[in-house]
Design a protein around this motif. Structure first.
Motif, mmCIF file in Angstrom:
data_model
loop_
_atom_site.group_PDB
_atom_site.id
_atom_site.type_symbol
_atom_site.label_atom_id
_atom_site.label_comp_id
_atom_site.label_asym_id
_atom_site.label_seq_id
_atom_site.Cartn_x
_atom_site.Cartn_y
_atom_site.Cartn_z
ATOM 1 N N TRP A 76 -6.013 -6.342 1.146
ATOM 2 C CA TRP A 76 -6.612 -5.345 0.257
ATOM 3 C C TRP A 76 -7.933 -4.847 0.829
ATOM 4 N N LEU A 96 1.596 -4.329 -0.580
ATOM 5 C CA LEU A 96 0.677 -4.014 -1.673
ATOM 6 C C LEU A 96 0.735 -2.541 -2.058
ATOM 7 N N ARG A 142 1.880 -1.097 -5.649
ATOM 8 C CA ARG A 142 0.952 -0.281 -6.410
ATOM 9 C C ARG A 142 1.568 1.060 -6.781
#
Length: 87
Positions: free
Chosen positions: A34, A78, A82
């Motif tokens: 991230w 990720l 998302r």
């Protein structure tokens, strides 16, 4: 993120040290994906170009499109999670 850290701390407190170590590694990897989703391109070694043996002529790397870095696997996962993509 705080909930994950609290869950890992609870696992350590109950004696699940191997599970806690694995969970901590996953949390750390997800956090770094991230924070910094890029890694150096292994094909061009982060240079973005392929050179001739004499070092004069070059061409852009096909894997990273001349940027010298690529998205990490965890960052791609990720981003898809998302955005709601499942393909």
């Amino acid at each position: 993120m705080v909930e994950l850290v609290a869950a890992v701390a609870a696992l350590v407190a109950t004696g699940g040290s191997l599970w806690a170590a694995g969970a901590a590694a996953v949390v750390a990897y997800v956090a770094t994906c991230w924070w910094w989703p890029f890694a150096f391109c292994a094909c061009c070694r982060g240079k973005g170009k392929h050179f001739r043996k004499d070092g004069r002529a070059f061409r852009d790397c096909g894997w990273c499109a001349g940027r010298g870095r690529r998205f990490r696997v965890g960052a791609v996962v990720l981003a898809r999670a998302r955005n709601g993509r499942s393909d």
